[in-house]
Design an enzyme around this catalytic site. Sequence first.
Site, PDB file in Angstrom:
ATOM      1  N   GLU A 166      10.282   0.926  10.430  1.00 57.44           N
ATOM      2  CA  GLU A 166      11.269   1.995  10.264  1.00 57.44           C
ATOM      3  C   GLU A 166      10.521   3.306  10.438  1.00 57.44           C
ATOM      4  OE1 GLU A 166      12.875   5.017   8.916  1.00 57.44           O
ATOM      5  OE2 GLU A 166      12.984   4.143   6.913  1.00 57.44           O
ATOM      6  N   CYS A 188      13.446  10.709   7.037  1.00 57.54           N
ATOM      7  CA  CYS A 188      13.357  10.259   8.429  1.00 57.54           C
ATOM      8  C   CYS A 188      14.699  10.349   9.136  1.00 57.54           C
ATOM      9  CB  CYS A 188      12.815   8.835   8.485  1.00 57.54           C
ATOM     10  SG  CYS A 188      13.701   7.685   7.409  1.00 57.54           S
ATOM     11  N   LYS A 209       0.846  -1.187   0.000  1.00 59.44           N
ATOM     12  CA  LYS A 209       0.000   0.000   0.000  1.00 59.44           C
ATOM     13  C   LYS A 209       0.883   1.240   0.000  1.00 59.44           C
ATOM     14  CE  LYS A 209      -1.690   2.687   3.078  1.00 59.44           C
ATOM     15  NZ  LYS A 209      -1.705   4.017   2.384  1.00 59.44           N
ATOM     16  N   GLU A 221      10.068  15.628  15.634  1.00 59.95           N
ATOM     17  CA  GLU A 221      10.392  15.516  14.215  1.00 59.95           C
ATOM     18  C   GLU A 221       9.522  16.483  13.422  1.00 59.95           C
ATOM     19  OE1 GLU A 221      11.295  11.921  11.108  1.00 59.95           O
ATOM     20  OE2 GLU A 221       9.437  11.782  12.265  1.00 59.95           O
TER      21      GLU A 221
END
Length: 476
Positions: free
Chosen positions: A256, A290, A182, A387
């Site tokens: 992850e 990331c 997906k 983040e």
Amino acid sequence: MSRFEYAPAPESTSIVDIKSSYGLFINGAFVAATEGKPFKSVSPATEEVLAEISEAGPADVDRAVKAARKAFEKTWGPMAGRDRAKYLYRIARIIQERARELAVLESLDNGKPIRESRDVDVPLVAAHFFYYAGWADKLEYAGYGTQPLGVAAQVIPWNFPLLMLAWKIAPALAAGNTVVLKPAETTSLTALAFAEICQQAELPPGVVNIVTGAGETGRALVNHEGVDKVAFTGSTDVGRAIARDVAGSNKKVTLELGGKAANIVFEDAPIDQTVEGIVNGIFFNQGHVCCAGSRLLVQESVYDEVLSRLKRRMATLRVGDPLDKNTDVGAINSAEQLAKIRELSQVGEDEGAERWSPECELPTQGFWFPPTVFTGVSQAHRIAREEIFGPVLSVLTFRTPAEAVEKANNTPFGLSAGVWTDKGSRILWMANQLRAGVVWANTFNRFDPTSPFGGYKESGYGREGGRHGLEAYLAQ
């Protein structure tokens, strides 16, 4: 003295044929969704609607998983490794042949500069398929057994749509698994182009299935009882939810997740090289990385020089049309992500940090944010802890290596870090002290299919890439 500006150098979009609407890719063919409401894929740079994408509901996900199961049991699982390798090699070659088309499509749909999609993303995509094609008939030497798990459910993010697909599909297929993938709802087009590549490579039906949709589609896929393996790349919050959902099941999981990487500059670092690494670490792909070096830790004795040169370099960055070959910083991927970046940047100002951006004229259409640096940042600031996932850099200082390690590790994340110094012994000492899955030495954001990638703590678990990337897809 007059300054010569770069003339526009737009990449042609004529090489890309985007259909008005797309179905789901199940059992080797594009099929209509039986439920779910179609949604639109929008260009971040222009807000132009590119295509209408189908939303897969639970029944559609069930069809895809059953197709993958049948292919695993009847075709792909029993197939000899050398024959699976032929398909992977074929896919890799087709990716190379269609590289320009894929690069343009990625930049249109994602907003990243064409230079990055052309020179980084697509070559790495092909390299991953070439690399794992080589492993397909050598699994007994990898050290993780030779038995595939079965059906892999893979959910990927929007920041590197095609590259994340390659990271996940290539090792899964090499190990003998079949896949239901997906893609992110904002960047589905290159995944659907990859489905066409699977057809072009005559991959057996059901080996790769692609279901499009948002969070509910992903949830239905991850929770499907016919799935043996879950691989997810994305936010830490969603990763936690997936871990809770699959707890107690027999599904193998790799996650992850987010990061807040420290890029550490010592006084003996080569400054010019370091500044280029800092810029690459945070402004590459608009900071939608990331493992971005979003926390810059500079030794006090060189702080002024590093900051001065960094600002001078930032002033040369060109922000604008992702399809212009001169562009350094493209569009933010979506209105939602832009709103988050703006919110946290305002919080940084409100908490007392000093904000600076070079003068640059942003386009009036689309989603844009200038390269930004915050100074006067403490570890208590939200911009140093959370983040942001955008082109925003927080600068802190340190005096000793021990202080640098303490500040770098003072985060719930542990995905990556960078160390800039002339001393090899210091690099090795720092790498041993830093709680990060990847530590770069005098460089940043360097990737290779032969090298494992992954994190600690809230950055997830498991490794992708290299020999280690096979472990998640084999039953030991």
